[in-house]
Design an enzyme around this catalytic site. Sequence first.
Site, PDB file in Angstrom:
ATOM      1  N   TYR A  18      24.793  65.380  54.617  1.00 26.93           N
ATOM      2  CA  TYR A  18      24.140  66.767  54.775  1.00 26.93           C
ATOM      3  C   TYR A  18      22.420  66.920  53.232  1.00 26.93           C
ATOM      4  O   TYR A  18      21.470  67.629  53.867  1.00 26.93           O
ATOM      5  CB  TYR A  18      24.131  67.748  55.273  1.00 26.93           C
ATOM      6  CG  TYR A  18      25.156  67.852  56.577  1.00 26.93           C
ATOM      7  CD1 TYR A  18      25.350  65.890  57.338  1.00 26.93           C
ATOM      8  CD2 TYR A  18      24.005  68.472  57.672  1.00 26.93           C
ATOM      9  CE1 TYR A  18      25.885  66.275  58.304  1.00 26.93           C
ATOM     10  CE2 TYR A  18      24.947  68.745  58.300  1.00 26.93           C
ATOM     11  CZ  TYR A  18      25.815  67.905  59.253  1.00 26.93           C
ATOM     12  OH  TYR A  18      26.150  67.368  60.724  1.00 26.93           O
TER      13      TYR A  18
ATOM     14  N   LYS B  50      35.099  56.136  54.022  1.00 27.42           N
ATOM     15  CA  LYS B  50      35.084  54.681  55.100  1.00 27.42           C
ATOM     16  C   LYS B  50      35.534  54.713  53.530  1.00 27.42           C
ATOM     17  O   LYS B  50      34.649  53.590  52.974  1.00 27.42           O
ATOM     18  CB  LYS B  50      33.904  54.699  55.037  1.00 27.42           C
ATOM     19  CG  LYS B  50      34.095  55.365  56.662  1.00 27.42           C
ATOM     20  CD  LYS B  50      34.305  54.405  57.868  1.00 27.42           C
ATOM     21  CE  LYS B  50      33.593  52.928  57.567  1.00 27.42           C
ATOM     22  NZ  LYS B  50      34.242  51.819  57.856  1.00 27.42           N
TER      23      LYS B  50
ATOM     24  N   ASP C 170      37.286  55.565  60.929  1.00 23.71           N
ATOM     25  CA  ASP C 170      36.126  55.032  62.876  1.00 23.71           C
ATOM     26  C   ASP C 170      38.136  54.935  63.085  1.00 23.71           C
ATOM     27  O   ASP C 170      37.957  55.755  63.617  1.00 23.71           O
ATOM     28  CB  ASP C 170      36.210  53.890  62.247  1.00 23.71           C
ATOM     29  CG  ASP C 170      36.446  53.292  60.912  1.00 23.71           C
ATOM     30  OD1 ASP C 170      37.126  53.259  60.268  1.00 23.71           O
ATOM     31  OD2 ASP C 170      35.858  51.574  61.331  1.00 23.71           O
TER      32      ASP C 170
ATOM     33  N   ASP D 216      31.347  66.311  61.144  1.00 22.93           N
ATOM     34  CA  ASP D 216      30.453  66.898  62.489  1.00 22.93           C
ATOM     35  C   ASP D 216      31.415  65.661  63.821  1.00 22.93           C
ATOM     36  O   ASP D 216      30.979  66.837  64.447  1.00 22.93           O
ATOM     37  CB  ASP D 216      29.193  66.480  61.886  1.00 22.93           C
ATOM     38  CG  ASP D 216      28.261  67.292  63.161  1.00 22.93           C
ATOM     39  OD1 ASP D 216      28.129  68.139  63.606  1.00 22.93           O
ATOM     40  OD2 ASP D 216      27.489  66.656  63.221  1.00 22.93           O
TER      41      ASP D 216
ATOM     42  N   ASP E 211      33.630  67.716  66.778  1.00 16.28           N
ATOM     43  CA  ASP E 211      32.959  67.059  68.305  1.00 16.28           C
ATOM     44  C   ASP E 211      34.355  66.224  69.055  1.00 16.28           C
ATOM     45  O   ASP E 211      33.779  66.879  70.465  1.00 16.28           O
ATOM     46  CB  ASP E 211      31.593  66.409  68.305  1.00 16.28           C
ATOM     47  CG  ASP E 211      29.663  67.380  68.281  1.00 16.28           C
ATOM     48  OD1 ASP E 211      30.679  68.766  68.173  1.00 16.28           O
ATOM     49  OD2 ASP E 211      29.513  67.264  69.056  1.00 16.28           O
TER      50      ASP E 211
HETATM   51  C1  IPM Z   1      27.789  71.804  63.611  1.00 18.73           C
HETATM   52  C2  IPM Z   1      26.378  71.518  64.198  1.00 18.73           C
HETATM   53  C3  IPM Z   1      25.360  71.686  63.123  1.00 18.73           C
HETATM   54  C4  IPM Z   1      25.688  69.887  61.985  1.00 18.73           C
HETATM   55  C5  IPM Z   1      24.078  71.438  62.807  1.00 18.73           C
HETATM   56  C6  IPM Z   1      23.947  72.738  64.669  1.00 18.73           C
HETATM   57  C7  IPM Z   1      23.330  71.739  62.014  1.00 18.73           C
HETATM   58  O1  IPM Z   1      26.710  70.748  65.113  1.00 18.73           O
HETATM   59  O2  IPM Z   1      27.848  72.417  62.916  1.00 18.73           O
HETATM   60  O3  IPM Z   1      28.501  70.912  64.181  1.00 18.73           O
HETATM   61  O4  IPM Z   1      25.159  69.155  61.721  1.00 18.73           O
HETATM   62  O5  IPM Z   1      26.679  70.764  60.905  1.00 18.73           O
HETATM   63 MG    MG Z   2      28.633  69.277  65.089  1.00 15.84          MG
END
Ligand code: IPM
Ligand code: MG
Length: 367
Positions: A142, A192, A224, A248, A252
Amino acid sequence: MTNPSLLILAGDGIGPEVMEQVKRVITWYGDKRDLKFDVSEDLVGGAAYDKHGVPLHDDTMARAQEVDAVLLGAVGGPAYDDLDFSVKPERGLLRLRKEMDLFANLRPAQCFDALADFSSLKQELVAGLDIMIVRELTSGVYFGEPRGIHMEDNLRVGVNTQRYTEAEIERGARAAFELAMKRDKKLCSMEKANVMESGILWRDVVTEVSADYPEVELSHMYADNGAMQLVRAPKQFDVIYTDNLFGDILSDCAAMLTGSLGMLPSASLGLPMANGRPKAMYEPVHGSAPDITGQGKANPIACILSFAMALRYSFDEGAEADRLEAAIEKVLADGARTGDLMGPEGGTPISTVEMGDVILAALDASL
Ligand code: IPM
Ligand code: MG
């Protein structure tokens, strides 16, 4: 003694709507528990861009550095998709994380009993699920340099760099081990190391840190495989420690195990300030949800649970955090559902404000 200070950055999309309900909860704590906060508000993301031409004003950044905790709603939206990369709403959020040095991002994925049927996984795989992902938040691909898009032999080349120092890996690892000590004493580190040198270093450093936590059972997994295991048998995990990009994606994935992204809070913690509290920002994992913005449909629970995390991690009010989480558990068990929580049984959704109403009523009932 002065009250602890909160800076609310509601942001874009459904951010302001869900944050309204958090403000009611904050007021409730002041009135009913004598837990008073000095609350200020400011802009971030597209809302800040509209006013200032930048997604985070320098004054807002300075204010964020001073307060005891920042509460953030969400950033981004289709209106800002074509903006130059440097002023996109997301840059405001990333600047807060970087300049506040919020290296430890705690993303719990907990499955509420009342919602176990909502997961796309079989009920028995997720019932009682309670995972904590610790995502390194201020380094890795990032932020690594070099980065950019340039020309080489008449071809455009896009570059980002995965870069970690051992100090960066170590401080996040310590945060993860400390959490594991308060939970089931199991930590799985994901990278990884089969393909990336940064992964080899990651594995080495986490292993070194583990010497200080002999009670914690440490395992390593390729990221993975970790993604696969999260949907195959998520309950094998307690705490997961991973880098910024893998974190990230994996968070999710873990979030959706619980049925709705509208339920999940997060805490981003940095070093202790002079008053002993960690630098901190709390935000729901969900985004700005432009498809339902302004319709009163959004689920405020993730944002309210983020405030519960603030009570626990910034203000040492664990019992009050438990109270708020129990109130939410109660309204869900009683059948309160926003639109995102229309499970297999269907029903009539309640509005954002109505969800706030029933949570406040459950808080009253807890006294
Ligand atoms: C998160 C989001 C952020 C990230 C974005 C909005 C920059 O996806 O907080 O998970 O990628 O970290
Ligand atoms: Mg995210």
